[in-house]
Scaffold this motif. Sequence first.
Motif, PDB file in Angstrom:
ATOM      1  N   TYR A  30      -5.546   2.273  -5.375  1.00  0.00           N
ATOM      2  CA  TYR A  30      -4.441   2.669  -6.246  1.00  0.00           C
ATOM      3  C   TYR A  30      -3.287   3.265  -5.441  1.00  0.00           C
ATOM      4  O   TYR A  30      -2.116   2.975  -5.699  1.00  0.00           O
ATOM      5  N   ILE A  31      -3.611   4.080  -4.462  1.00  0.00           N
ATOM      6  CA  ILE A  31      -2.573   4.773  -3.705  1.00  0.00           C
ATOM      7  C   ILE A  31      -1.666   3.787  -2.968  1.00  0.00           C
ATOM      8  O   ILE A  31      -0.438   3.920  -2.988  1.00  0.00           O
ATOM      9  N   VAL A  32      -2.238   2.759  -2.329  1.00  0.00           N
ATOM     10  CA  VAL A  32      -1.437   1.922  -1.432  1.00  0.00           C
ATOM     11  C   VAL A  32      -0.891   0.657  -2.083  1.00  0.00           C
ATOM     12  O   VAL A  32       0.039   0.042  -1.548  1.00  0.00           O
ATOM     13  N   HIS A  33      -1.424   0.242  -3.227  1.00  0.00           N
ATOM     14  CA  HIS A  33      -1.134  -1.112  -3.699  1.00  0.00           C
ATOM     15  C   HIS A  33       0.342  -1.338  -3.998  1.00  0.00           C
ATOM     16  O   HIS A  33       0.912  -2.360  -3.621  1.00  0.00           O
ATOM     17  N   ILE A  55      -2.958 -11.952  -2.756  1.00  0.00           N
ATOM     18  CA  ILE A  55      -4.013 -11.868  -1.736  1.00  0.00           C
ATOM     19  C   ILE A  55      -3.693 -10.773  -0.726  1.00  0.00           C
ATOM     20  O   ILE A  55      -4.571 -10.002  -0.323  1.00  0.00           O
ATOM     21  N   GLY A  56      -2.433 -10.703  -0.324  1.00  0.00           N
ATOM     22  CA  GLY A  56      -2.031  -9.685   0.638  1.00  0.00           C
ATOM     23  C   GLY A  56      -2.217  -8.277   0.095  1.00  0.00           C
ATOM     24  O   GLY A  56      -2.616  -7.363   0.830  1.00  0.00           O
ATOM     25  N   THR A  57      -1.937  -8.082  -1.202  1.00  0.00           N
ATOM     26  CA  THR A  57      -2.101  -6.757  -1.798  1.00  0.00           C
ATOM     27  C   THR A  57      -3.561  -6.332  -1.762  1.00  0.00           C
ATOM     28  O   THR A  57      -3.898  -5.223  -1.315  1.00  0.00           O
ATOM     29  N   PHE A  58      -4.454  -7.203  -2.222  1.00  0.00           N
ATOM     30  CA  PHE A  58      -5.865  -6.840  -2.235  1.00  0.00           C
ATOM     31  C   PHE A  58      -6.424  -6.705  -0.823  1.00  0.00           C
ATOM     32  O   PHE A  58      -7.251  -5.825  -0.559  1.00  0.00           O
ATOM     33  N   ALA A  59      -5.958  -7.555   0.092  1.00  0.00           N
ATOM     34  CA  ALA A  59      -6.433  -7.453   1.471  1.00  0.00           C
ATOM     35  C   ALA A  59      -5.984  -6.140   2.110  1.00  0.00           C
ATOM     36  O   ALA A  59      -6.758  -5.486   2.824  1.00  0.00           O
ATOM     37  N   LEU A  72      -8.480  -3.282   3.438  1.00  0.00           N
ATOM     38  CA  LEU A  72      -8.414  -2.832   4.828  1.00  0.00           C
ATOM     39  C   LEU A  72      -8.164  -1.326   4.897  1.00  0.00           C
ATOM     40  O   LEU A  72      -8.795  -0.617   5.703  1.00  0.00           O
ATOM     41  N   THR A  73      -7.254  -0.838   4.060  1.00  0.00           N
ATOM     42  CA  THR A  73      -6.984   0.601   4.028  1.00  0.00           C
ATOM     43  C   THR A  73      -8.242   1.384   3.688  1.00  0.00           C
ATOM     44  O   THR A  73      -8.577   2.383   4.344  1.00  0.00           O
TER      45      THR A  73
END
Length: 400
Positions: free
Chosen positions: A326-329, A356-360, A364-365
């Motif tokens: 939630y914090i980074v998306h 895809i980039g958002t979930f990846a 990763l975070t």
Amino acid sequence: MTSAVSSERRPDLDWIRVGAFFLLILYHVGMFYVPWGFHVKSPHPVAALEPLMLITNPWRLTLLFLVSGAATRFMADKLSAGGLAKARTARLLPPLLFAVLVIVPPQTYYEIVEKLGYSGSVLDFYGKYVTASGHWRPDGEPLITPTYNHMWFVAYLFIYSLILAGLLKVGRGAVGRLEAGLERALSGWGLLVWPMVCLIVLRMTLFPIFDITHALVDDWYNHALSFGVFVFGFLTAKSQVLKAAFIRVRWPALILALLGYGAYVAIRMAYRGDEPAPDAVLLIARVAYGVDQWGAIAAILGFGAKHLTRGGPVLTYLTLGVFPFYIVHQTFIVVAGYHLARLDLPQGLEAAILIIGTFATCLLTYEIVRRVNLLRPLFGLKPTPPVRGVEVGGNRPEIA
């Protein structure tokens, strides 16, 4: 009489929370494309997305506040009122402050770059951001900084938790009586009718006066709605009577949600231009919104209680990951969306890359953060205590 309940967490509510945050991420990707206001926008808006966005719009955040209240109940029953306030402060305040100072600023930077043609350096921007000296007015409105943007949910949850802790300090003994009263009031069809009536009344009375602002001090419709369902979730989390009642009404609730959604979307699409809807039509729209809102929530809770009965390592992993995701998306969506829009890619490919980039990035975070003890509190995770020289994880986040 209130039924006896287990003190353990409910896996159905954990699964629902994970699913709701998953939908929230997709919703914010959609905000880049739908013709509504957002920090940055695709140069090719997709009006056809509006009905899809409206599927979750009435109930998504209301459901999250409800399950947040439920999770708070499981914490509160193990802690004193002061202990609850201390635990929620330790869990919610560091991520909120960290996000305001580190995670959110890129969203504001790219917003003023796109909307105002800002050409200053990043350092110049950040100095103005943290000192509230930018005086930026995208869309004609002053942009107040520092700001929390999507972290408003955490800010509100923090305030609500402290208020609830204060109420428990003086009236913890009333919790059981209130729970029993709700079980009586919501017996039979009451579980569908009375919460729905409350939501409709709020939509008809407070919403026309206090539009949703997320600005804390003038957001009274949102407070009445969000704090109300937060307390409702707190009071009903351990009631086996109401859990069974949600299971019984799940199909009627789903039918009502679909009917409410259909009516609300039809009105939104019919009056999407400059012509205002007549008062009678607005009244119907607000009723339909409330019907959809509670119908969807009751159906989700009912189907979840019926079918989402198992936990396990996957649920534990996802539950722990909810807060970092939630914090980074949204920051990734804003930054990546801004740059992708300038590559002139086919829109389908662009959207796929963004999703895809958002979930990846979120994954990763989370994988990095959960391994670094200094970072864990900044992303809503408890530090892992060393045991025989090895760090062990597995503690659950209680943010929702």
